[in-house]
Design a protein around this motif. Structure first.
Motif, mmCIF file in Angstrom:
data_model
loop_
_atom_site.group_PDB
_atom_site.id
_atom_site.type_symbol
_atom_site.label_atom_id
_atom_site.label_comp_id
_atom_site.label_asym_id
_atom_site.label_seq_id
_atom_site.Cartn_x
_atom_site.Cartn_y
_atom_site.Cartn_z
ATOM 1 N N ALA A 102 0.856 -1.182 0.000
ATOM 2 C CA ALA A 102 0.000 0.000 0.000
ATOM 3 C C ALA A 102 0.892 1.231 0.000
ATOM 4 N N ILE A 107 -1.721 1.104 -4.886
ATOM 5 C CA ILE A 107 -1.073 -0.179 -4.594
ATOM 6 C C ILE A 107 0.080 -0.360 -5.573
ATOM 7 N N LEU A 125 -5.089 4.563 -7.034
ATOM 8 C CA LEU A 125 -6.410 4.526 -6.429
ATOM 9 C C LEU A 125 -6.696 5.877 -5.798
ATOM 10 N N SER A 129 -7.153 4.540 2.353
ATOM 11 C CA SER A 129 -6.181 3.649 2.980
ATOM 12 C C SER A 129 -6.415 2.228 2.483
ATOM 13 N N SER A 130 -5.334 1.488 2.351
ATOM 14 C CA SER A 130 -5.399 0.099 1.906
ATOM 15 C C SER A 130 -4.714 -0.784 2.934
ATOM 16 N N ARG A 131 -5.223 -1.998 3.078
ATOM 17 C CA ARG A 131 -4.587 -2.971 3.963
ATOM 18 C C ARG A 131 -4.842 -4.370 3.422
ATOM 19 N N LEU A 143 -7.559 -7.910 0.044
ATOM 20 C CA LEU A 143 -7.090 -6.534 -0.094
ATOM 21 C C LEU A 143 -8.294 -5.638 0.149
ATOM 22 N N HIS A 145 -9.590 -1.659 0.423
ATOM 23 C CA HIS A 145 -9.290 -0.241 0.182
ATOM 24 C C HIS A 145 -10.475 0.573 0.676
ATOM 25 N N GLN A 146 -10.215 1.513 1.585
ATOM 26 C CA GLN A 146 -11.256 2.396 2.105
ATOM 27 C C GLN A 146 -11.015 3.800 1.590
ATOM 28 N N ARG A 147 -12.114 4.456 1.185
ATOM 29 C CA ARG A 147 -12.015 5.846 0.757
ATOM 30 C C ARG A 147 -13.326 6.541 1.060
ATOM 31 N N GLU A 167 -15.836 0.895 1.169
ATOM 32 C CA GLU A 167 -14.836 -0.167 1.190
ATOM 33 C C GLU A 167 -14.931 -1.010 -0.067
ATOM 34 N N TRP A 169 -13.417 -4.574 -1.407
ATOM 35 C CA TRP A 169 -12.717 -5.798 -1.007
ATOM 36 C C TRP A 169 -12.381 -6.596 -2.252
#
Length: 190
Positions: A102, A107, A125, A129-131, A143, A145-147, A167, A169
């Protein structure tokens, strides 16, 4: 020579001041409405173009991530022995490896071949935040990704200090497809 009769005005051609003011007012209203419409259309076009680029990047990332995870023999979230949700390391057959990280702009995929050559690819992106996560006994790699949904602070729900989050996913099962990857990371079709 004729003289005009008393009480009669000579006829004049042209417009009165009132007629001119009404015409100018109507033209002003039409021009303001037209310019606002054009500005709104241009703004909508810019937003739709941005949304298209985001969806395209997510589709490419999703396809590549799933292809890599399906081929991988193992996965871990560590970096230098420390657990890190901001990256996932995939061990591919034949000594190759792929790492997803991230970054502030999206990514980054780094693939390392058996001969040590590195290839980097960035998936841009939107801000957020990505995790990464490994669940179901290490078989499912996720994976996330929240925005924010919105970008204008005045459009948040009453009393909320932060925007509502969206989110995305991307999930893939580890080792689903053990065929060796092709040069571009996609699986060979049989």
């Amino acid at each position: 020579m004729k003289t005009p009769r008393h009480g009669r005005h000579p006829t004049r051609s042209g417009f009165t001041l009132t007629e001119m003011l009404v015409a100018i007012s109507v033209l002003f209203a039409v021009s303001v409405t037209g310019s606002l419409t054009i500005a709104l259309l241009m703004s909508a076009d810019a937003r739709s173009g941005e949304a298209f680029l985001v969806q395209n990047a997510l589709a490419r990332l999703s396809r590549q991530f799933r292809d890599d995870v399906h081929v991988a023999a193992s996965a871990d979230l560590s970096a230098n022995g420390q657990s890190d949700e901001g990256r996932v390391n995939l061990a591919l057959p034949g000594g190759a490896a792929v790492q997803y990280r991230a970054s502030p702009r999206g990514i980054v995929r780094v693939s390392t071949g058996p001969e040590g050559r590195e290839d980097r690819e960035e998936f841009r992106l939107p801000e957020g935040s990505s995790r990464f996560s490994i669940i179901e006994d290490g078989r499912l790699i996720v994976l996330i990704h929240q925005r924010p949904y919105l970008t204008h602070s005045d459009t948040y729900a009453r009393g909320s200090k932060s925007p509502p989050m969206r989110e995305v996913w991307i999930e893939a099962t580890l080792g689903w497809d053990r065929r060796p990857p092709t040069g571009n990371g996609a699986n060979d079709s049989q």
